[in-house]
Design an enzyme around this catalytic site. Structure first.
Site, PDB file in Angstrom:
ATOM      1  CG  MET A  30      38.532  41.018  36.907  1.00  0.00           C
ATOM      2  SD  MET A  30      38.084  40.069  38.363  1.00  0.00           S
ATOM      3  CE  MET A  30      38.352  41.261  39.652  1.00  0.00           C
ATOM      4  N   GLY A  31      37.130  44.813  34.172  1.00  0.00           N
ATOM      5  CA  GLY A  31      36.252  45.931  33.837  1.00  0.00           C
ATOM      6  C   GLY A  31      36.243  47.013  34.894  1.00  0.00           C
ATOM      7  CG  HIS A  34      41.083  52.327  37.359  1.00  0.00           C
ATOM      8  ND1 HIS A  34      42.431  52.185  37.158  1.00  0.00           N
ATOM      9  CD2 HIS A  34      40.693  51.242  38.087  1.00  0.00           C
ATOM     10  CE1 HIS A  34      42.848  51.091  37.760  1.00  0.00           C
ATOM     11  NE2 HIS A  34      41.824  50.485  38.323  1.00  0.00           N
ATOM     12  CG  HIS A  37      41.911  48.861  34.133  1.00  0.00           C
ATOM     13  ND1 HIS A  37      41.048  49.397  35.053  1.00  0.00           N
ATOM     14  CD2 HIS A  37      42.173  47.599  34.546  1.00  0.00           C
ATOM     15  CE1 HIS A  37      40.778  48.482  35.982  1.00  0.00           C
ATOM     16  NE2 HIS A  37      41.450  47.388  35.703  1.00  0.00           N
ATOM     17  CD  GLN A  61      40.039  37.043  39.613  1.00  0.00           C
ATOM     18  OE1 GLN A  61      40.231  36.591  38.490  1.00  0.00           O
ATOM     19  NE2 GLN A  61      40.607  38.167  40.018  1.00  0.00           N
ATOM     20  N   GLY A 147      49.254  45.259  35.839  1.00  0.00           N
ATOM     21  CA  GLY A 147      49.679  46.379  36.679  1.00  0.00           C
ATOM     22  C   GLY A 147      50.462  45.901  37.890  1.00  0.00           C
ATOM     23  CE  LYS A 149      45.120  48.467  42.799  1.00  0.00           C
ATOM     24  NZ  LYS A 149      44.403  47.532  43.277  1.00  0.00           N
ATOM     25  CD  GLN A 153      46.334  39.661  38.807  1.00  0.00           C
ATOM     26  OE1 GLN A 153      45.328  39.135  39.243  1.00  0.00           O
ATOM     27  NE2 GLN A 153      46.294  40.784  38.104  1.00  0.00           N
ATOM     28  CE  LYS A 184      43.871  57.772  38.743  1.00  0.00           C
ATOM     29  NZ  LYS A 184      42.875  58.697  38.223  1.00  0.00           N
TER      30      LYS A 184
HETATM   31  O1  PAF Z   1      43.738  41.870  37.806  1.00  0.00           O
HETATM   32  C1  PAF Z   1      42.606  41.541  37.410  1.00  0.00           C
HETATM   33  O2  PAF Z   1      41.768  42.373  37.062  1.00  0.00           O
HETATM   34  C2  PAF Z   1      42.226  40.073  37.380  1.00  0.00           C
HETATM   35  O3  PAF Z   1      42.782  39.384  38.448  1.00  0.00           O
HETATM   36  C3  PAF Z   1      42.567  39.388  36.044  1.00  0.00           C
HETATM   37  C4  PAF Z   1      44.049  39.355  35.792  1.00  0.00           C
HETATM   38  C5  PAF Z   1      41.864  40.100  34.907  1.00  0.00           C
HETATM   39  C6  PAF Z   1      42.069  37.944  36.068  1.00  0.00           C
HETATM   40  O4  PAF Z   1      40.696  37.875  36.259  1.00  0.00           O
END
Ligand code: PAF
Length: 280
Positions: A30-31, A34, A37, A61, A147, A149, A153, A184
């Site tokens: 989601m940008g 850090h 990522h 979400q 990740g 973290k 998910q 992070k």
């Molecule tokens: O972990 C995330 O940043 C988000 O939940 C993802 C997997 C990109 C889905 O929007």
């Protein structure tokens, strides 16, 4: 490195790569990228011939009272991180490109989305599963990187790909931490100086829980209490949950027998942070 906001363009790139026999790794984000990522992108670059990174703050979400509008965004900074990590393509769609005017289809999951974060964020995993399914269909990767973290998910996405026969390897990657142990997270930017110091209590409390398990404690209730007491020593904290469950099916347990996931969500002031450890 290429950049596009269009689904068709992503498909064109990937089709060409596949025609050339190249493997494709995918890092959905989601940008506000850090080092966590960056480590995912670097791992994807190591494992694959080409790497796609998606940057999309997915409205589906976020619950009504959550931080969708405030979620930090900085696409120029993100481009630099992707470039430095040697990604090949950034996909940065607008919501209209992803969901259009009439969007009726959702991917939802039972059981393992109901506890932990799913309890206080009831629509969250439906949004995650839906957007990740769409991104998988758009990018068509061989491997996708998530990740640890967001351990729930990671478990949910693994289960989704298994249940829906998606032919994609889901690779879980370790939590990347600041020097003082704070995991992070893009949301760390919300913390003021005082909250930032207090936030180290997440990792500290988990470490104390881990020590007690490694010392032979088998009672989930007792370890949870140890972690909770440690968190509550820090003022300005509110516990959302402290849970110890079976890994990776997230089943509730009373007795600690590995593999287990110990996961916590804690409000530091108004900022909700998560952290965890897995004992395999
Ligand atoms: O972990 C995330 O940043 C988000 O939940 C993802 C997997 C990109 C889905 O929007």
């Amino acid at each position: 490195m290429e950049f596009t906001k269009k689904i068709d363009e992503v498909r064109k790139f990937v089709r060409q790569w596949k025609k050339e026999g190249l493997s494709v790794g995918f890092v959905p984000t989601m940008g506000y990228l850090h080092d966590g990522h960056k480590s995912l992108i670097e791992k994807a670059v190591k494992d694959n011939d080409k790497v796609v990174v998606s940057i999309f703050v997915n409205p589906m979400q976020f619950g009504e009272n959550e931080d969708f509008n405030d979620y930090p965004r900085d696409i120029e900074h993100d481009k630099k991180i992707c470039f430095d990590a040697k990604a090949d393509l950034i996909f940065n769609p607008d919501a209209s490109e992803m969901y259009g005017d009439n969007f009726y289809t959702f991917v939802d999951m039972n059981i393992i989305t109901k506890g932990l974060c799913g309890k206080s964020r009831p629509i969250h995993f439906r949004g995650v599963c839906t957007v990740v399914s769409k991104l998988f269909n758009i990018v068509n990767p061989d491997k996708a990187y998530f990740g640890q973290k967001d351990a729930q998910q990671l478990a949910v996405i693994k289960k989704m790909t298994e249940d829906l026969n998606m032919n994609i390897d889901i690779i879980g990657c370790p939590i990347i931490r600041e020097d003082d142990g704070l995991a992070k997270s893009s949301r760390n930017v919300y913390l003021n100086n005082e909250d930032r110091k207090a936030a180290t209590v997440l990792n500290k409390s988990l470490n104390i829980g881990k020590i007690s398990i490694n010392g032979g404690e088998k009672s989930v209730e007792k370890v949870k209490k140890i972690i909770e007491n440690e968190i509550l020593k820090e003022k300005n904290t509110k516990i959302d949950y402290v849970e110890i469950v079976k890994w990776p099916n997230l089943e509730p347990i009373d007795v600690i027998e590995k593999p287990i996931l110990a996961a916590i969500a804690v409000y530091i002031g108004k900022t909700r942070l998560i952290d965890n450890f897995i004992l395999e």
